[in-house]
Design a protein around this motif. Sequence first.
Motif, PDB file in Angstrom:
ATOM      1  N   ARG A 178       3.369 -23.347   8.497  1.00  0.00           N
ATOM      2  CA  ARG A 178       2.151 -23.050   7.732  1.00  0.00           C
ATOM      3  C   ARG A 178       1.788 -24.177   6.765  1.00  0.00           C
ATOM      4  O   ARG A 178       0.851 -24.023   5.984  1.00  0.00           O
ATOM      5  CB  ARG A 178       2.281 -21.745   6.952  1.00  0.00           C
ATOM      6  CG  ARG A 178       2.477 -20.508   7.785  1.00  0.00           C
ATOM      7  CD  ARG A 178       1.489 -20.340   8.917  1.00  0.00           C
ATOM      8  NE  ARG A 178       0.101 -20.381   8.481  1.00  0.00           N
ATOM      9  CZ  ARG A 178      -0.929 -20.631   9.272  1.00  0.00           C
ATOM     10  NH1 ARG A 178      -0.734 -20.885  10.544  1.00  0.00           N
ATOM     11  NH2 ARG A 178      -2.144 -20.643   8.806  1.00  0.00           N
TER      12      ARG A 178
ATOM     13  N   LEU B 117       1.974 -10.573   4.991  1.00  0.00           N
ATOM     14  CA  LEU B 117       1.198 -11.314   3.991  1.00  0.00           C
ATOM     15  C   LEU B 117       1.628 -12.790   3.942  1.00  0.00           C
ATOM     16  O   LEU B 117       0.812 -13.673   3.678  1.00  0.00           O
ATOM     17  CB  LEU B 117       1.401 -10.649   2.619  1.00  0.00           C
ATOM     18  CG  LEU B 117       0.403 -10.927   1.514  1.00  0.00           C
ATOM     19  CD1 LEU B 117      -1.021 -10.658   1.971  1.00  0.00           C
ATOM     20  CD2 LEU B 117       0.734 -10.087   0.290  1.00  0.00           C
ATOM     21  N   ARG B 120      -0.261 -15.705   5.248  1.00  0.00           N
ATOM     22  CA  ARG B 120      -1.367 -16.315   4.491  1.00  0.00           C
ATOM     23  C   ARG B 120      -0.868 -17.354   3.491  1.00  0.00           C
ATOM     24  O   ARG B 120      -1.633 -17.799   2.627  1.00  0.00           O
ATOM     25  CB  ARG B 120      -2.150 -15.242   3.733  1.00  0.00           C
ATOM     26  CG  ARG B 120      -2.616 -14.085   4.581  1.00  0.00           C
ATOM     27  CD  ARG B 120      -3.752 -14.436   5.492  1.00  0.00           C
ATOM     28  NE  ARG B 120      -4.934 -14.866   4.757  1.00  0.00           N
ATOM     29  CZ  ARG B 120      -6.066 -15.249   5.332  1.00  0.00           C
ATOM     30  NH1 ARG B 120      -6.155 -15.245   6.652  1.00  0.00           N
ATOM     31  NH2 ARG B 120      -7.089 -15.630   4.618  1.00  0.00           N
ATOM     32  N   ASN B 122       0.103 -20.494   1.340  1.00  0.00           N
ATOM     33  CA  ASN B 122      -0.330 -21.883   1.170  1.00  0.00           C
ATOM     34  C   ASN B 122       0.332 -22.395  -0.096  1.00  0.00           C
ATOM     35  O   ASN B 122       1.096 -21.666  -0.745  1.00  0.00           O
ATOM     36  CB  ASN B 122      -1.854 -21.973   1.086  1.00  0.00           C
ATOM     37  CG  ASN B 122      -2.402 -21.106  -0.024  1.00  0.00           C
ATOM     38  OD1 ASN B 122      -1.825 -21.033  -1.106  1.00  0.00           O
ATOM     39  ND2 ASN B 122      -3.503 -20.439   0.237  1.00  0.00           N
ATOM     40  N   TYR B 128      -1.350 -13.791  -4.046  1.00  0.00           N
ATOM     41  CA  TYR B 128      -2.239 -13.687  -2.900  1.00  0.00           C
ATOM     42  C   TYR B 128      -3.599 -13.115  -3.321  1.00  0.00           C
ATOM     43  O   TYR B 128      -3.668 -12.233  -4.169  1.00  0.00           O
ATOM     44  CB  TYR B 128      -1.625 -12.787  -1.829  1.00  0.00           C
ATOM     45  CG  TYR B 128      -0.475 -13.436  -1.103  1.00  0.00           C
ATOM     46  CD1 TYR B 128      -0.702 -14.401  -0.133  1.00  0.00           C
ATOM     47  CD2 TYR B 128       0.842 -13.089  -1.396  1.00  0.00           C
ATOM     48  CE1 TYR B 128       0.349 -15.004   0.531  1.00  0.00           C
ATOM     49  CE2 TYR B 128       1.906 -13.692  -0.736  1.00  0.00           C
ATOM     50  CZ  TYR B 128       1.645 -14.649   0.228  1.00  0.00           C
ATOM     51  OH  TYR B 128       2.697 -15.250   0.877  1.00  0.00           O
ATOM     52  N   GLU B 131      -8.623 -11.282  -0.115  1.00  0.00           N
ATOM     53  CA  GLU B 131      -8.919 -11.525   1.307  1.00  0.00           C
ATOM     54  C   GLU B 131      -7.628 -11.716   2.119  1.00  0.00           C
ATOM     55  O   GLU B 131      -7.586 -11.364   3.303  1.00  0.00           O
ATOM     56  CB  GLU B 131      -9.839 -12.737   1.467  1.00  0.00           C
ATOM     57  CG  GLU B 131      -9.242 -14.022   0.933  1.00  0.00           C
ATOM     58  CD  GLU B 131     -10.234 -15.177   0.942  1.00  0.00           C
ATOM     59  OE1 GLU B 131     -11.272 -15.035   0.289  1.00  0.00           O
ATOM     60  OE2 GLU B 131      -9.940 -16.189   1.581  1.00  0.00           O
ATOM     61  N   ASP B 132      -6.588 -12.261   1.458  1.00  0.00           N
ATOM     62  CA  ASP B 132      -5.293 -12.384   2.136  1.00  0.00           C
ATOM     63  C   ASP B 132      -4.748 -11.002   2.466  1.00  0.00           C
ATOM     64  O   ASP B 132      -4.230 -10.751   3.551  1.00  0.00           O
ATOM     65  CB  ASP B 132      -4.290 -13.119   1.243  1.00  0.00           C
ATOM     66  CG  ASP B 132      -4.715 -14.553   0.967  1.00  0.00           C
ATOM     67  OD1 ASP B 132      -5.330 -15.155   1.862  1.00  0.00           O
ATOM     68  OD2 ASP B 132      -4.436 -15.056  -0.135  1.00  0.00           O
ATOM     69  N   LYS B 133      -4.860 -10.088   1.491  1.00  0.00           N
ATOM     70  CA  LYS B 133      -4.338  -8.733   1.707  1.00  0.00           C
ATOM     71  C   LYS B 133      -5.137  -8.011   2.796  1.00  0.00           C
ATOM     72  O   LYS B 133      -4.556  -7.290   3.615  1.00  0.00           O
ATOM     73  CB  LYS B 133      -4.361  -7.948   0.395  1.00  0.00           C
ATOM     74  CG  LYS B 133      -3.329  -8.499  -0.575  1.00  0.00           C
ATOM     75  CD  LYS B 133      -3.292  -7.797  -1.915  1.00  0.00           C
ATOM     76  CE  LYS B 133      -2.202  -8.430  -2.771  1.00  0.00           C
ATOM     77  NZ  LYS B 133      -2.270  -8.079  -4.163  1.00  0.00           N
ATOM     78  N   ALA B 171      -2.248 -12.889  11.056  1.00  0.00           N
ATOM     79  CA  ALA B 171      -2.815 -12.948   9.707  1.00  0.00           C
ATOM     80  C   ALA B 171      -3.175 -14.379   9.314  1.00  0.00           C
ATOM     81  O   ALA B 171      -4.012 -14.600   8.442  1.00  0.00           O
ATOM     82  CB  ALA B 171      -1.834 -12.351   8.696  1.00  0.00           C
ATOM     83  N   CYS B 172      -2.539 -15.353   9.975  1.00  0.00           N
ATOM     84  CA  CYS B 172      -2.854 -16.764   9.697  1.00  0.00           C
ATOM     85  C   CYS B 172      -4.250 -17.131  10.184  1.00  0.00           C
ATOM     86  O   CYS B 172      -4.736 -18.207   9.858  1.00  0.00           O
ATOM     87  CB  CYS B 172      -1.902 -17.714  10.426  1.00  0.00           C
ATOM     88  SG  CYS B 172      -0.175 -17.381  10.271  1.00  0.00           S
TER      89      CYS B 172
END
Lengths: 283, 279
Positions: A178, B117, B120, B122, B128, B131-133, B171-172
């Motif tokens: 990632r 989660l 997502r 970064n 988080y 929108e990630d959730k 989810a990515c």
Amino acid sequence: MGNFIAALFNPSVPLVWYAVLAGLVSSIAFGMIGAYVVVKRTTYIAGAVSHAALAGIGFALFLKEVYGIMWFTPLLGGIASSVIAALIISGITIKTNERSDTAIGIIWAAGMAIGMLFIFKTPGYGDPMSYLFGNILLISKNDLYLIVILDIVIVAIIILFYRQFLAICFDEEFSRVRGLNTVLYETILNILIAVTVVLMVSIVGIVMVIAFLTIPPAASGLFLKKLWKVMALSVVICASITFIGLAASFVLDMPSGPVTIICAVILYIIFLVFKNIIKSIKT
Amino acid sequence: MGNPCSPENPCNPKSPCSPESPYNPDKELKIGLSNVSFSYGEYNVLNDISFKVYKNDIITVVGPNGGGKTTLLKLILGLLKPDSGTIKVYSNKRAGYVPQHTFFDMKFPVTVFDVVLAGRINSSPGFYAKEDKLAAEKALYEMKLTGLDKQPFYALSGGQRQRALIARALACDPDILIMDEPTANVDATIGSYLSDYIINLERKFTIMLVTHDMGFVNSLVGRVFCINGDFQEHPLENADTAGCAPHLKGMQVVRHDINLFRNNFGRNNGHSHNEGTGH
């Protein structure tokens, strides 16, 4: 116990107050970092960096007695050598996954050896017992300030990068895919472990600091299934045990380190029994 | 044997091309390997591998244990660096990766929702975003895991864990999905559900998956890569009878439940491509 409370608020013996305050403040970092050490199963890294602290502590004592250098305190020396040890360990584990335990064992022993030799060469300090097993009398007012500042820094970094640390601890490869710089986060975590471990050395000593780092999160992990909850309960356990341990050592006139560790072990056993009782009721 | 590709006969997952001419100008190149070799120290794993993967291809990677399948996936993901050759991944997004679920620490205090989660993740500090959730909830829903999100990850069954890991990859929001044995230790019902799901995904994603499960290979329509130190591609219809046979026959000997799987998938998905191919 009354004696302990009285001593705590007696302005003529501030050392008890310093020790309690230092213990409670560093408990916050301790509970949080301990949770990472337990979930990552890297107790041996914590062990190596805590033992490497003796090299810096010995060096600081040597400089003070032989050259009269006062600013480089044993606490600073311990932090310096532990952080160096953490950086070396990070470098080794990143380069080769195999055989890193051997290298960590070498750092563990070399740190102790260097420290012992410096202490041996320091006039008036033949005895490293206080550092190995803890002595609350070692904490000065300046140490307390440093402990508070480092604690704030550690806790801030953990909160800011909580999700990254969680991600790399749970699945390092996925985090790398990632785009996380996992080497950087891994190294930061190892440095945090090093600094945290040294904060507690004056209270529980080098030898027992790993036990104190791992018992509260291990006990919390028996009941809690989310990392931040494990951290929160570990902080509470750490703070309570530090307080009970210091009070007991004062009242019983025994060294703080062993008394604190015995308290932690008793608490772990109580948690374990309690968990098994719950389990047998459920089934 | 698939027909050579031409403008009249475009290469697509439903009608795979022959290995002689996998190129189609209509297809967008997604992954390109040229002359890639890799070894762990003295142990040579992959030799001089070259292939091209196009947009929306679905690639099944088969081969014996130790043949280098997982190594190949890790090279494409950038987790390993090749000793020689070049690997190019053409995407402005990072790949979604589904590792083997048996690889995880079963005492780690983490909930299913936290795991998904993490898709997502970064490097920006803090927590988080909403929108990630939402993306994690959507992925959980798609993998039929809604309601299990507050469970500890280790409390799930093997099949549920596998779905949670696929949900994490979804989810990515990737355009390339890389999966390592998604049906390992998963029961037949879930296996068929997963293959249905992957078939539905194939229009949206470029997929590469490693499997030991011949039923799974036959239930998916796409290209088959045989990896055993070297590389061979076989059209699906011939996968178990063509040049890949030494590896695949080995698998069939080991797997006694293959016919059961194949029949299940054949019925469930209505694919008849594996009938009349002489096995």
